[in-house]
Design a protein around this motif. Structure first.
Motif, short mmCIF file in Angstrom:
data_model
loop_
_atom_site.label_atom_id
_atom_site.label_comp_id
_atom_site.label_asym_id
_atom_site.label_seq_id
_atom_site.Cartn_x
_atom_site.Cartn_y
_atom_site.Cartn_z
N ASN A 1 0.71 -1.28 -0.01
CA ASN A 1 0.03 0.20 0.15
C ASN A 1 0.76 1.12 0.15
O ASN A 1 0.48 2.43 -0.63
N SER A 2 1.86 1.04 0.80
CA SER A 2 2.77 2.55 0.75
C SER A 2 3.44 2.68 -0.39
O SER A 2 3.61 3.84 -0.79
N LEU B 1 0.79 3.72 -3.02
CA LEU B 1 0.31 5.14 -2.79
C LEU B 1 1.45 6.08 -3.14
O LEU B 1 1.12 7.29 -3.68
N ASN B 2 2.60 6.04 -2.88
CA ASN B 2 3.68 6.75 -3.15
C ASN B 2 3.62 6.95 -4.81
O ASN B 2 3.92 7.96 -5.18
N ALA C 1 0.95 8.90 -5.73
CA ALA C 1 1.04 10.22 -5.54
C ALA C 1 1.81 10.94 -6.82
O ALA C 1 1.52 12.05 -7.21
N TYR D 1 -0.29 10.97 -10.03
CA TYR D 1 -1.26 12.19 -9.84
C TYR D 1 -0.61 13.56 -10.15
O TYR D 1 -1.12 14.53 -10.70
N VAL E 1 -3.97 2.58 -8.92
CA VAL E 1 -5.14 2.55 -7.79
C VAL E 1 -5.90 1.20 -8.13
O VAL E 1 -6.44 0.62 -6.84
N CYS F 1 -10.94 4.11 -4.30
CA CYS F 1 -9.88 3.63 -5.72
C CYS F 1 -10.83 3.22 -6.96
O CYS F 1 -10.29 3.69 -7.87
N TRP G 1 -9.05 11.98 -5.53
CA TRP G 1 -7.66 12.04 -5.26
C TRP G 1 -7.83 12.31 -3.64
O TRP G 1 -7.11 11.63 -2.97
N SER G 2 -8.60 13.19 -3.28
CA SER G 2 -8.44 13.76 -1.88
C SER G 2 -9.24 12.73 -1.00
O SER G 2 -9.36 12.82 0.11
N SER H 1 -6.26 9.22 -1.01
CA SER H 1 -5.01 9.35 -0.23
C SER H 1 -5.35 8.92 1.34
O SER H 1 -4.71 8.38 1.99
N GLU I 1 -3.96 6.00 3.77
CA GLU I 1 -3.10 6.20 4.71
C GLU I 1 -3.82 5.97 6.12
O GLU I 1 -3.14 5.60 7.17
#
Length: 126
Positions: free
Chosen positions: A39-40, A43-44, A47, A50, A62, A81, A102-103, A106, A110
């Motif tokens: 996931n980390s 997600l990085n 980001a 994006y 995603v 997602c 996206w807001s 993320s 997290e």
């Protein structure tokens, strides 16, 4: 427990994961650790994609996160997602809609990551 970390079972299906792992706590922790790491990483990567407005690659990224969320029963993250993935594939992309999605993605991922980390910390001390 960290102030910001919610109990893991409020975010995903711990009972489902326990069943998948044959109620083996060490296997459950290993699965959660692998989920946290992927996931980390994802997600990085998401980001960065994006930020570059690379919608096609963001959709793939995603999609991977949504798959992990589906396996663990993390419905909020999976739903966010899947919506972002679908929106990324629209032509032309709606940048404002993508920003709104996206807001949601993320923070949802997290939040799960923080709760997994907290769970693992608690269970490694036992």
């Amino acid at each position: 427990m960290a102030k910001s970390a919610k109990p893991l079972d409020s975010l995903l299906s711990l009972e489902r994961l326990r069943t998948l792992t044959g109620h083996d706590e060490s296997l459950l922790c290993a699965m959660l650790a692998m989920t946290l790491k992927s996931n980390s990483t994802d997600l990085n990567a998401a980001a960065a994609l994006y930020a570059r407005a690379d919608w096609g690659e963001l959709a793939k990224s995603v999609h991977r996160i949504a798959g992990a969320a589906q396996i663990t029963g993390a419905r909020r993250a999976e739903h966010a997602c899947r919506q972002l993935e679908t929106a990324c594939l629209q032509s032309p992309p709606d940048n404002i809609f993508l920003a709104n999605l996206w807001s949601e993605v993320s923070p949802a991922v997290e939040e799960i990551n923080a709760s997994i980390a907290d769970y693992l910390e608690q269970h490694s001390a036992q």
